[in-house]
Design a protein around this motif. Structure first.
Motif, PDB file in Angstrom:
ATOM      1  N   SER A   4     -46.860 -76.376  71.679  1.00 58.77           N
ATOM      2  CA  SER A   4     -48.061 -75.583  71.875  1.00 58.77           C
ATOM      3  C   SER A   4     -47.627 -74.160  72.208  1.00 58.77           C
ATOM      4  N   PHE A   5     -48.607 -73.265  72.347  1.00 55.05           N
ATOM      5  CA  PHE A   5     -48.277 -71.894  72.730  1.00 55.05           C
ATOM      6  C   PHE A   5     -47.554 -71.882  74.076  1.00 55.05           C
ATOM      7  N   ARG A 135     -48.568 -72.025  62.306  1.00 50.31           N
ATOM      8  CA  ARG A 135     -48.919 -71.517  63.640  1.00 50.31           C
ATOM      9  C   ARG A 135     -48.068 -70.299  64.003  1.00 50.31           C
ATOM     10  N   GLU A 138     -49.102 -67.932  66.828  1.00 41.11           N
ATOM     11  CA  GLU A 138     -48.870 -68.434  68.178  1.00 41.11           C
ATOM     12  C   GLU A 138     -47.427 -68.192  68.606  1.00 41.11           C
TER      13      GLU A 138
END
Length: 200
Positions: A4-5, A135, A138
């Motif tokens: 995830s970020f 992504r 991100e």
């Protein structure tokens, strides 16, 4: 493993290791005039960001064009870090440990590369971009945030030096040299292990 970020930000922050860089950063900056230290620190962080940003997009192509692998990048980085670590432990002056002439400002080496934008950081951004390219924004955000934290830490380095004192900083530098030696050896062993197990 998908990131995830937040996990990417934490991973990059651990790889950049700004707190661990302080014992290296402070002695190098002693030769820089006080009024220029903030500028030099900001410039080196900016260069490191540009290098990692470029490697995020171009690193895989560059390695293929040069017929290099991540394993060779890891071993080469380990060798360089090992040389620096030995000079940190046994060197008579901090500038000599990093190949800098007395009174000269650092430019790119060793603060931007390989201290911040080292082989492990390059490999990390390369893996993030290649495994989840959809992504990418991100990962750019995570890299930007991690570099901002690193820059802030380095900008406060002189204040930390005043609080701790030169003798403590010198002792930390020697200790960091020992830790850096272990990290360098581990990098070399990891690269060699991946080479022999994975083949050519």
């Amino acid at each position: 493993m998908d990131h995830s970020f937040l996990s990417a930000f934490i991973l990059l922050l651990l790889v950049l290791d700004p707190l661990g860089s302080l014992p290296i950063f402070i002695p190098i900056m002693r030769s820089v005039s006080p009024e220029r230290r903030s500028w030099v620190a900001g410039r080196e962080v900016g260069i490191a960001f540009v290098v990692l940003f470029a490697f995020m997009f171009l690193g895989d192509s560059f390695l293929r064009v040069m017929h290099l692998s991540e394993r060779s990048l890891e071993v080469a980085g380990g060798v360089i870090l090992l040389i620096i670590a030995i000079r940190m432990i046994f060197g008579t002056s901090s500038e000599a440990a990093y190949g800098l002439e007395a009174g000269r400002e650092p430019l790119i080496f060793p603060l931007a590369v390989p201290l911040l934008a080292g082989p492990s950081a390059m490999a990390t951004v390369l893996l993030l971009a290649s495994r989840q390219p959809e992504r990418i924004m991100e990962w750019i955000g995570a890299l930007t945030a991690a570099m901002m934290v690193s820059g802030l830490t380095l900008l406060l380095a002189d204040r930390i030096r005043r609080i701790l004192g030169d003798s403590v900083i010198s002792a930390l530098e020697k200790l960091m040299g020992l830790v850096l030696t272990a990290i360098a050896v581990e990098m070399c062993l990891a690269g060699l292990k991946r080479y022999f197990i994975g083949g050519l």
